[in-house]
Design a protein around this motif. Structure first.
Motif, mmCIF file in Angstrom:
data_model
loop_
_atom_site.group_PDB
_atom_site.id
_atom_site.type_symbol
_atom_site.label_atom_id
_atom_site.label_comp_id
_atom_site.label_asym_id
_atom_site.label_seq_id
_atom_site.Cartn_x
_atom_site.Cartn_y
_atom_site.Cartn_z
ATOM 1 N N THR A 1 0.195 5.115 1.524
ATOM 2 C CA THR A 1 -0.754 5.961 2.256
ATOM 3 C C THR A 1 -1.072 7.253 1.503
ATOM 4 O O THR A 1 -2.235 7.667 1.405
ATOM 5 C CB THR A 1 -0.192 6.305 3.642
ATOM 6 O OG1 THR A 1 0.071 5.096 4.355
ATOM 7 C CG2 THR A 1 -1.189 7.155 4.431
ATOM 8 N N TRP B 1 -6.410 9.536 -3.750
ATOM 9 C CA TRP B 1 -7.527 9.065 -4.575
ATOM 10 C C TRP B 1 -8.856 9.043 -3.818
ATOM 11 O O TRP B 1 -9.890 8.705 -4.361
ATOM 12 C CB TRP B 1 -7.223 7.721 -5.214
ATOM 13 C CG TRP B 1 -7.185 6.483 -4.351
ATOM 14 C CD1 TRP B 1 -7.959 6.168 -3.282
ATOM 15 C CD2 TRP B 1 -6.330 5.357 -4.552
ATOM 16 N NE1 TRP B 1 -7.640 4.948 -2.786
ATOM 17 C CE2 TRP B 1 -6.643 4.412 -3.557
ATOM 18 C CE3 TRP B 1 -5.338 5.044 -5.473
ATOM 19 C CZ2 TRP B 1 -5.990 3.186 -3.440
ATOM 20 C CZ3 TRP B 1 -4.706 3.826 -5.365
ATOM 21 C CH2 TRP B 1 -5.023 2.909 -4.357
ATOM 22 N N THR B 2 -8.810 9.418 -2.543
ATOM 23 C CA THR B 2 -10.051 9.641 -1.795
ATOM 24 C C THR B 2 -10.445 11.113 -1.806
ATOM 25 O O THR B 2 -11.608 11.465 -2.044
ATOM 26 C CB THR B 2 -9.901 9.160 -0.340
ATOM 27 O OG1 THR B 2 -9.584 7.768 -0.337
ATOM 28 C CG2 THR B 2 -11.190 9.390 0.439
ATOM 29 N N HIS C 1 0.841 -1.192 0.000
ATOM 30 C CA HIS C 1 0.000 0.000 0.000
ATOM 31 C C HIS C 1 0.875 1.242 0.000
ATOM 32 O O HIS C 1 2.097 1.167 0.238
ATOM 33 C CB HIS C 1 -0.928 0.027 1.215
ATOM 34 C CG HIS C 1 -0.217 0.214 2.514
ATOM 35 N ND1 HIS C 1 0.405 -0.820 3.174
ATOM 36 C CD2 HIS C 1 -0.008 1.335 3.269
ATOM 37 C CE1 HIS C 1 0.962 -0.369 4.295
ATOM 38 N NE2 HIS C 1 0.734 0.934 4.367
ATOM 39 N N GLU D 1 -3.403 6.592 -1.442
ATOM 40 C CA GLU D 1 -4.753 6.261 -0.984
ATOM 41 C C GLU D 1 -5.499 7.492 -0.504
ATOM 42 O O GLU D 1 -6.703 7.650 -0.761
ATOM 43 C CB GLU D 1 -4.670 5.212 0.120
ATOM 44 C CG GLU D 1 -4.193 3.848 -0.377
ATOM 45 C CD GLU D 1 -4.040 2.841 0.745
ATOM 46 O OE1 GLU D 1 -4.352 3.197 1.891
ATOM 47 O OE2 GLU D 1 -3.628 1.709 0.469
#
Length: 280
Positions: A97, A103-104, A95, A100
């Motif tokens: 961070t 893309w949120t 992953h 992530e």
């Protein structure tokens, strides 16, 4: 001699430019209020709300195009950067961070940016300004009827609008047009007598459902005189495709004259009894 040739060239250039502008204007007028062959864009909008919708729609198209190009670029980059030949030893990364979070947050910001003008348009559409003209529209299988309340200089009548197959454009004209004044707020009260219909006018930028037992309301303000064509937009039976709408936008003087003539031409109605709301 050179001066004369230059003048001829200049005059020829201006003549060609004038002819182009004249042809463009005539083409624009010809396409006003009706669809054109191979048309990809909206019809020419003659209401402020319709123009706002068109601008919002164009912005959404460009936004979608940008997102599509960005995603395509990511796919091409990943195919090139992380293929087996470039990475003989696979990465064990599980992953990231920052990615992530990005893309949120980015889609949320995009949705907020889209929601703000969208809600502004909805607020304008659903507002209830003081109307200058009130018309009740009733959908039937398969024609429309219009009721005009009595006013000082006329009104107080109702009429039906059926398909007129002899007029052009084909299947878009009626025997009795709905007539409204230019630059006036026209409020529509729309219902149906049998099944669901939908009163749609592309050049005005809206449509409204006609539902039996229910009175829907909408308004528009056309700022350009002309004849505008629409159709029923709710599948309502075998002759759904033969249920056109024609609205003629005229000057105040022509509208007042039409109201006077309508009292003798069309059937009279009880003064305002069939209207659920006044013009306020």
């Amino acid at each position: 001699m050179r001066t004369t040739q230059t003048q001829y060239r200049s005059s020829g250039l201006f003549a060609a430019l004038g002819a182009f502008l004249a042809s463009s204007a005539s083409a624009l007028a010809a396409g006003l209020g009706q669809p054109e062959p191979w048309q990809m864009d909206r019809q020419i909008q003659v209401t402020e709300n319709g123009r706002d919708i068109h601008a919002f729609e164009v912005g959404l198209h460009w936004l979608s195009f940008g997102i599509s190009v960005f995603v395509l670029g990511l796919l091409v980059y990943c195919i090139y950067r992380f293929n087996e030949k470039a990475n003989p030893k696979p990465s064990k990364t599980t992953h990231n961070t920052m990615i992530e979070v990005a893309w949120t947050i980015v889609p949320v910001l995009i949705l907020v940016a889209v929601a703000i003008p969208s809600f502004r348009l909805l607020r304008t559409q659903l507002s209830d300004p003081k109307a200058d003209v009130l018309v009740k529209v009733t959908g039937h299988a398969w024609y429309w009827s219009y009721e005009y309340p009595a006013v000082e200089n006329g009104g107080g009548f109702t009429f039906d609008a059926n398909l007129d197959e002899e007029k052009a454009p084909k299947l878009l004209n009626v025997d009795n047009e709905m007539v409204v004044p230019v630059n006036k707020i026209v409020k529509l009260q729309v219902t149906a007598a049998d099944v669901m219909h939908s009163w749609a006018m592309p050049a005005f930028g809206f449509k409204i459902d006609a539902i039996p037992g229910r009175l829907n309301q909408f308004w528009f303000n056309a700022d350009r005189e002309g004849v505008y064509h629409g159709q029923c937009s709710e599948l309502c039976g075998t002759r759904h495709a033969y249920m056109p709408i024609t609205v003629r936008v005229v000057s105040d003087a022509a509208y007042a004259q039409w109201l006077v003539e309508g009292k003798t031409k069309f059937a009279r109605i009880d003064d305002g009894a069939k209207f659920a709301d006044s013009r306020r």
